[in-house]
Write a protein that holds these residues in place. Structure first.
Motif, PDB file in Angstrom:
ATOM      1  N   GLY A  57       0.810  -1.191   0.000  1.00 23.49           N
ATOM      2  CA  GLY A  57       0.000   0.000   0.000  1.00 23.49           C
ATOM      3  C   GLY A  57       0.851   1.250   0.000  1.00 23.49           C
ATOM      4  O   GLY A  57       2.087   1.197  -0.012  1.00 23.49           O
ATOM      5  N   ASN A  58       0.157   2.383  -0.026  1.00 26.58           N
ATOM      6  CA  ASN A  58       0.845   3.665  -0.040  1.00 26.58           C
ATOM      7  C   ASN A  58       0.838   4.278   1.357  1.00 26.58           C
ATOM      8  O   ASN A  58      -0.064   4.034   2.163  1.00 26.58           O
ATOM      9  N   ASP A  59       1.899   5.103   1.636  1.00 26.39           N
ATOM     10  CA  ASP A  59       1.983   5.779   2.927  1.00 26.39           C
ATOM     11  C   ASP A  59       0.742   6.635   3.169  1.00 26.39           C
ATOM     12  O   ASP A  59       0.114   7.128   2.211  1.00 26.39           O
ATOM     13  N   ALA A  60       0.436   6.801   4.460  1.00 27.51           N
ATOM     14  CA  ALA A  60      -0.734   7.611   4.825  1.00 27.51           C
ATOM     15  C   ALA A  60      -0.429   8.350   6.113  1.00 27.51           C
ATOM     16  O   ALA A  60       0.544   8.032   6.814  1.00 27.51           O
ATOM     17  N   ASN A  61      -1.280   9.361   6.412  1.00 25.75           N
ATOM     18  CA  ASN A  61      -1.117  10.066   7.678  1.00 25.75           C
ATOM     19  C   ASN A  61      -2.480  10.493   8.191  1.00 25.75           C
ATOM     20  O   ASN A  61      -3.447  10.604   7.421  1.00 25.75           O
ATOM     21  N   ILE A  62      -2.530  10.714   9.533  1.00 24.68           N
ATOM     22  CA  ILE A  62      -3.782  11.093  10.155  1.00 24.68           C
ATOM     23  C   ILE A  62      -3.477  11.951  11.369  1.00 24.68           C
ATOM     24  O   ILE A  62      -2.458  11.757  12.043  1.00 24.68           O
ATOM     25  N   THR A  63      -4.333  12.929  11.643  1.00 28.04           N
ATOM     26  CA  THR A  63      -4.193  13.806  12.802  1.00 28.04           C
ATOM     27  C   THR A  63      -5.346  13.545  13.758  1.00 28.04           C
ATOM     28  O   THR A  63      -6.515  13.530  13.348  1.00 28.04           O
ATOM     29  N   ILE A  64      -4.993  13.349  15.067  1.00 26.62           N
ATOM     30  CA  ILE A  64      -6.026  13.088  16.084  1.00 26.62           C
ATOM     31  C   ILE A  64      -5.867  14.136  17.175  1.00 26.62           C
ATOM     32  O   ILE A  64      -4.871  14.134  17.926  1.00 26.62           O
ATOM     33  N   CYS A  65      -6.828  15.050  17.233  1.00 26.06           N
ATOM     34  CA  CYS A  65      -6.797  16.077  18.276  1.00 26.06           C
ATOM     35  C   CYS A  65      -7.787  15.752  19.395  1.00 26.06           C
ATOM     36  O   CYS A  65      -7.544  16.104  20.559  1.00 26.06           O
ATOM     37  N   ASP A  66      -8.896  15.115  19.083  1.00 22.57           N
ATOM     38  CA  ASP A  66      -9.903  14.795  20.102  1.00 22.57           C
ATOM     39  C   ASP A  66      -9.539  13.448  20.728  1.00 22.57           C
ATOM     40  O   ASP A  66     -10.102  12.399  20.411  1.00 22.57           O
ATOM     41  N   ILE A  67      -8.603  13.470  21.591  1.00 18.85           N
ATOM     42  CA  ILE A  67      -8.016  12.245  22.119  1.00 18.85           C
ATOM     43  C   ILE A  67      -9.059  11.378  22.801  1.00 18.85           C
ATOM     44  O   ILE A  67      -9.041  10.143  22.677  1.00 18.85           O
ATOM     45  N   THR A  68     -10.001  11.993  23.518  1.00 16.94           N
ATOM     46  CA  THR A  68     -10.933  11.203  24.343  1.00 16.94           C
ATOM     47  C   THR A  68     -12.006  10.516  23.532  1.00 16.94           C
ATOM     48  O   THR A  68     -12.804   9.739  24.071  1.00 16.94           O
ATOM     49  N   ASN A  69     -12.095  10.786  22.238  1.00 17.62           N
ATOM     50  CA  ASN A  69     -13.107  10.149  21.393  1.00 17.62           C
ATOM     51  C   ASN A  69     -12.939   8.635  21.489  1.00 17.62           C
ATOM     52  O   ASN A  69     -11.859   8.107  21.263  1.00 17.62           O
ATOM     53  N   PRO A  70     -14.030   7.895  21.810  1.00 21.87           N
ATOM     54  CA  PRO A  70     -13.930   6.429  21.977  1.00 21.87           C
ATOM     55  C   PRO A  70     -13.435   5.730  20.722  1.00 21.87           C
ATOM     56  O   PRO A  70     -12.822   4.654  20.813  1.00 21.87           O
ATOM     57  N   THR A  71     -13.689   6.316  19.554  1.00 25.83           N
ATOM     58  CA  THR A  71     -13.250   5.646  18.318  1.00 25.83           C
ATOM     59  C   THR A  71     -11.735   5.581  18.235  1.00 25.83           C
ATOM     60  O   THR A  71     -11.176   4.773  17.486  1.00 25.83           O
ATOM     61  N   ASN A  72     -11.034   6.431  18.993  1.00 30.24           N
ATOM     62  CA  ASN A  72      -9.568   6.435  18.939  1.00 30.24           C
ATOM     63  C   ASN A  72      -8.970   5.271  19.712  1.00 30.24           C
ATOM     64  O   ASN A  72      -7.741   5.107  19.742  1.00 30.24           O
ATOM     65  N   GLN A  73      -9.832   4.447  20.319  1.00 34.75           N
ATOM     66  CA  GLN A  73      -9.320   3.268  21.008  1.00 34.75           C
ATOM     67  C   GLN A  73      -9.140   2.090  20.065  1.00 34.75           C
ATOM     68  O   GLN A  73      -8.480   1.114  20.418  1.00 34.75           O
ATOM     69  N   SER A  74      -9.693   2.186  18.854  1.00 33.73           N
ATOM     70  CA  SER A  74      -9.565   1.056  17.917  1.00 33.73           C
ATOM     71  C   SER A  74      -9.389   1.600  16.497  1.00 33.73           C
ATOM     72  O   SER A  74     -10.222   1.370  15.629  1.00 33.73           O
ATOM     73  N   LEU A  75      -8.339   2.315  16.266  1.00 37.72           N
ATOM     74  CA  LEU A  75      -8.063   2.913  14.961  1.00 37.72           C
ATOM     75  C   LEU A  75      -7.397   1.864  14.087  1.00 37.72           C
ATOM     76  O   LEU A  75      -6.283   1.398  14.385  1.00 37.72           O
ATOM     77  N   ASN A  76      -8.062   1.472  13.001  1.00 36.09           N
ATOM     78  CA  ASN A  76      -7.536   0.433  12.088  1.00 36.09           C
ATOM     79  C   ASN A  76      -6.579   1.099  11.100  1.00 36.09           C
ATOM     80  O   ASN A  76      -7.004   1.810  10.186  1.00 36.09           O
ATOM     81  N   LEU A  77      -5.284   0.880  11.281  1.00 37.38           N
ATOM     82  CA  LEU A  77      -4.276   1.524  10.424  1.00 37.38           C
ATOM     83  C   LEU A  77      -4.302   0.971   9.014  1.00 37.38           C
ATOM     84  O   LEU A  77      -3.955   1.673   8.052  1.00 37.38           O
ATOM     85  N   PHE A  78      -4.704  -0.316   8.837  1.00 37.57           N
ATOM     86  CA  PHE A  78      -4.710  -0.921   7.513  1.00 37.57           C
ATOM     87  C   PHE A  78      -5.655  -0.192   6.585  1.00 37.57           C
ATOM     88  O   PHE A  78      -5.388  -0.007   5.394  1.00 37.57           O
ATOM     89  N   THR A  79      -6.787   0.261   7.182  1.00 40.04           N
ATOM     90  CA  THR A  79      -7.785   0.938   6.342  1.00 40.04           C
ATOM     91  C   THR A  79      -7.314   2.325   5.923  1.00 40.04           C
ATOM     92  O   THR A  79      -7.904   2.926   5.020  1.00 40.04           O
ATOM     93  N   LEU A  80      -6.269   2.840   6.612  1.00 38.60           N
ATOM     94  CA  LEU A  80      -5.766   4.164   6.263  1.00 38.60           C
ATOM     95  C   LEU A  80      -4.785   4.127   5.098  1.00 38.60           C
ATOM     96  O   LEU A  80      -4.483   5.158   4.503  1.00 38.60           O
ATOM     97  N   LEU A  81      -4.228   2.934   4.786  1.00 36.23           N
ATOM     98  CA  LEU A  81      -3.214   2.826   3.711  1.00 36.23           C
ATOM     99  C   LEU A  81      -3.849   3.137   2.371  1.00 36.23           C
ATOM    100  O   LEU A  81      -4.995   2.757   2.091  1.00 36.23           O
ATOM    101  N   GLY A  82      -3.111   3.836   1.530  1.00 36.14           N
ATOM    102  CA  GLY A  82      -3.563   4.123   0.187  1.00 36.14           C
ATOM    103  C   GLY A  82      -3.270   2.969  -0.757  1.00 36.14           C
ATOM    104  O   GLY A  82      -2.541   2.019  -0.396  1.00 36.14           O
TER     105      GLY A  82
END
Length: 885
Positions: free
Chosen positions: A35-60
């Motif tokens: 896949g291709n490199d990807a990046n993501i910014t997370i500022c709302d740390i307490t958001n429950p969705t940030n407990q299970s961030l699937n990195l594979f789905t972020l790949l280009g």
């Protein structure tokens, strides 16, 4: 754990700077199987969705499943198998990279892709707290609410005390350093700096510090009962505290009855002693805190009263003095006694020292009726010496040392006596003659101190005796005793064995086995002894005497007397015998007169065994002849060049003998060379063969040094027609030097004879006073080329080779002297070379010697010459000449 967090902060800080730049400047897409490199910014740390961030789905692109993930910076939130990232588990804000790697899939080149995650700041959920003001450490992260699913704060923030307006270093504080005296509230702020698009995050909490209570610092009272206790009948316990808070209560810990209620603080120490005696009595002061968050505090005041003890008159006795070999099996007891009895019965700590031991020893003893005993280990007495045992202190076991109890001098001595030993000693006994006493010498007595000892010995062998005793005195490791001659009647080998030794003072004794053998020698016999001297000798010549008839003796000393023309007594001579005989020379100092002299042997001693006897009726007579008068002679002088020898000295003849020293006995041979300044001695021998004393002369050998040539003295100019005299003038002996044309058998040259180029001349100097010629020679090879060009130097312009003896050759006068390396070339008018000349071929006779196209004889006409001077860079010279036959 906290230290690790700080170290990770440094690592993430530098990585964040680099990754942040990449995060905002690079979004290059590469077609990869991972896949291709990807990046993501997370500022709302307490958001429950940030407990299970699937990195594979972020790949280009189209990443291939089945790979694995790597947490590049160790953020701690990644499941490397599933690729699920829990941002809540990342303990710091920052930029983190996660690498996805695909390997071993057919048709796909191994490769990687990276997901870059910017985790914004999160300061957590704060919670107010309280602490007691005497706490020494508080972790500020305790002021957070970690319950009800709250996300913990990130650790890369900083704290600030808003109340004092000061930053807080790290994340811990020391509440006691605030020194609060009243309840005080401090507002503290925790801040995580902004990162990228995410703003900073901060929380504020209130910290309440409650002042602790202080029960004060107690000051104990220690009293000796012999003090004036009337001064302590109304003691206020508060006066024995410093810095205490008021409002506390007192407790009597020992039931003395001095306190009537908890608020009472006065006691009577004299009553306490009178009622209860010596001891320690304590009283506790207790203060309650203003808040249960702090503990109550207590202080204990102690009153200690001791009775003094009188140690005067105590004596120490340490038993008992022993020999060194008894130390290990002996028990050494120290006994302390006091009379009349003053020391109370009980246990005491006694400190004593033993001289030679560095560390004092303290032991516990029991005094009963003024007597106490204690054992002193035998290890304290390892050496042969007198030890001093000193009791330096006695203290009752339960004493606090309040009373001053003087210790008198309590001391006793214990002596360890050496066991006398002859180990490693050397026993030597002088060989002795029959019936004579001999000395036994003991050396290397390292085990014996100076003093008196008794030894027991036995004799065996040729002479026997048992249990003989004698007293010896040892000094400096040595001693000696005499073996009586009455114990030695027989010749032959005798052995002595020392069987025991006893110290004459201490009585310590030990067995011994030191032994040595010695010889009891027989006396020599002189029954067949004979002496023989020469019939006659010359005065001052050796008189050799023969001794014979001494049988098997090999080395003896004889005593003899001289009488008659020469008288002397008590003369001694040591002789080595061969076949019972030997010779010796009577010292010339005993034979100063001419005439008949008698030699008489008076004593004989065998040097091998030092045994001797008196000799009688052994003598002989000899005659001493007079000497001729010393010859007359005077000092003599010779020329070195004549090679003078002893044969040239006078007087000469068969009766005269020459020597090089006055004491020499070997004459010089006639061909011995004479040495200048040497002393020579001549003597004469008469008809009796007696030689006179020597007369001395001094020989002078006139040594003329060879002349010395001055520097460059061999160089001349041939045009000056130099002579032998000119060569002499160039030496240091211009008026006395003579010259020859050969080193040997040469001709004497006159001073006017002309010098020749390259010829060697040989010069000798002659002494004007003695006529001696120098032995060495000055060899000079003359050169006549030391010339400068003269104003009259010229080159002829013609010659006539017609054989009339006049001007038959072309010659340049003196050129061989002025330009010794010159070269001459002569050409005809056609440029053909006719002749080449130099100093070895200087003259042209008008014949062609070079050109092959010309005839042998040069015709009349004009010719041209070139002269190469080859000196001082002088330019060649060209010219012409005319040949006229």
């Amino acid at each position: 754990m906290d230290i690790k967090i700080l170290k990770l902060s440094k690592k993430y800080f530098f990585a964040t700077i680099i990754a942040l730049a990449l995060f905002f400047t690079s979004n290059v897409v590469h077609s990869q199987c991972a896949g291709n490199d990807a990046n993501i910014t997370i500022c709302d740390i307490t958001n429950p969705t940030n407990q299970s961030l699937n990195l594979f789905t972020l790949l280009g692109g189209t990443p291939t499943p089945g790979g694995f993930w790597i947490d590049d910076l160790g953020s701690g939130g990644l499941n490397s198998t599933t690729g699920i990232l829990n941002v809540h588990q990342i303990r710091e804000s920052g930029i983190f990279t996660y690498t996805y790697m695909v390997t071993g899939i057919p048709g796909c080149v191994d490769n990687t892709a990276t997901v870059t995650v910017l985790v914004g700041p999160y300061a957590g959920v704060g919670e107010d707290g309280s602490r007691c003001g005497d706490d020494t450490e508080l972790n500020l992260f305790e002021l957070f609410n970690y319950q009800f699913g709250n996300v913990p704060p990130q650790t890369n923030g900083y704290w600030f005390n808003n109340t004092t307006g000061t930053p807080i270093a790290g994340y811990t504080i020391n509440p006691s350093s605030f020194n609060v005296t009243a309840i005080t509230v401090y507002n503290l702020t925790y801040t995580i700096p902004a990162l990228g698009p995410c703003p900073e995050s901060s929380i504020s909490v209130n910290l309440t510090l409650v002042p602790p209570v202080d029960a004060g610092t107690p000051q104990d009272i220690n009293l000796c009962s012999n003090a004036d206790l009337s001064l302590y009948t109304n003691v206020n316990l508060y006066n024995l505290l410093t810095g205490e808070d008021s409002g506390g209560t007192w407790t009597d810990n020992n039931g003395t009855g001095e306190l009537s209620n908890p608020s009472d603080s006065f006691i009577n120490i004299q009553n306490i002693y009178n009622n209860f005696g010596a001891g320690t009595y304590s009283f506790t002061y207790k203060v309650l805190p203003i808040s249960p968050i702090c503990d109550f505090k207590t202080s204990v005041v102690r009153i200690t009263i001791e009775d003094p003890i009188d140690y005067s008159g105590i004596l120490l006795q340490v038993d008992t003095d022993v020999c060194q070999n008894q130390v290990a099996s002996s028990t050494f007891t120290g006994v302390l006694t006091q009379s009349p009895v003053l020391v109370p019965n009980g246990t005491y700590d006694v400190t004593y020292t033993v001289s030679g031991q560095a560390t004092p020893v303290t032991i516990t003893v029991t005094f009963n009726n003024g007597i106490a005993t204690f054992n002193i280990p035998s290890a304290n007495f390892p050496s042969v010496v007198t030890y001093s045992i000193n009791v330096t202190n006695i203290v009752a076991t339960n004493s606090l040392g309040i009373c001053v109890n003087p210790i008198p001098t309590i001391q006793d001595n214990l002596t360890i006596y050496p066991v006398p030993t002859l180990a490693n000693s050397n026993l030597a006994v002088d060989d002795v003659c029959q019936n004579n006493s001999t000395i036994a010498q003991l050396n290397n007595l390292v085990g014996l101190a100076d003093g008196t000892y008794i030894i027991t010995y036995d004799l065996s062998g040729s002479n026997t005796a048992s249990s003989q005793t004698t007293t010896i005195v040892v000094s400096g490791g040595s001693s000696a005793f005499s073996i009586p001659g009455s114990l030695l009647p027989n010749s032959g080998t005798t052995s002595i064995t020392i069987t025991a030794i006893q110290n004459g003072t201490s009585g310590c004794s030990a067995p011994s086995s030191v032994a040595v053998s010695f010889m009891v020698n027989p006396l020599p016999t002189a029954i067949a002894m004979n002496v023989s001297a020469p019939n006659s000798v010359c005065l001052n010549q050796p008189v050799v005497v023969s001794i014979s008839g001494l049988g098997t003796l090999t080395n003896v000393t004889i005593n003899y007397d001289l009488s008659g023309a020469n008288n002397s007594t008590g003369n001694v001579e040591n002789l080595t015998l061969v076949g019972g005989g030997a010779t010796f020379t009577i010292p010339q100092g005993l034979l100063t007169n001419t005439g008949n002299t008698t030699i008489t042997i008076t004593g004989l001693a065998n040097n091998v065994n030092s045994c001797g006897v008196i000799v009688s009726n052994v003598s002989d007579v000899f005659l001493i002849n007079s000497l001729p008068v010393a010859p007359l002679s005077t000092d003599q002088t010779f020329c070195e060049s004549n090679n003078p020898t002893v044969a040239n000295l006078v007087p000469s003849g068969s009766q005269y003998f020459w020597y090089d020293t006055a004491s020499s006995t070997v004459p010089l041979s006639s061909d011995t060379p004479l040495v200048s300044g040497g002393d020579y001695y001549v003597s004469e021998i008469n008809a009796n063969g007696c030689e006179s004393t020597k007369s001395m002369i001094v020989v002078t050998v006139d040594q003329i040094p060879a002349p010395v040539l001055t520097s460059g003295g061999e160089q001349f100019c041939g045009t000056d027609n130099p002579t032998i005299q000119d060569l002499s003038d160039n030496t240091n002996a211009s008026t006395t030097v003579v010259w020859y044309d050969a080193l040997t058998a040469g001709n004497l040259l006159s001073s006017s004879q002309l010098l020749q180029e390259g010829v060697t001349y040989y010069g000798f100097d002659i002494s004007a006073s003695t006529g001696c010629i120098s032995k060495d020679v000055l060899s000079v090879t003359v050169t006549l080329t030391n010339c400068n060009e003269t104003p009259d130097f010229f080159i002829p312009d013609g010659f006539s080779p017609n054989g009339d003896g006049v001007n038959d050759t072309f010659t340049i006068p003196d050129i061989q002297f002025i330009y010794p390396d010159y070269k001459l070339e002569i050409y005809n008018r056609y440029g053909n070379l006719m002749f080449e000349g130099n100093k070895d071929k200087p003259n042209w006779d008008g014949k062609n010697s070079t050109s092959k196209i010309m005839g042998d004889v040069a015709p009349n006409g004009v010719y041209f010459y070139v002269v190469y001077f080859n000196k001082n860079n002088k330019a060649p010279k060209q010219g012409r000449l005319y040949l006229n036959r």
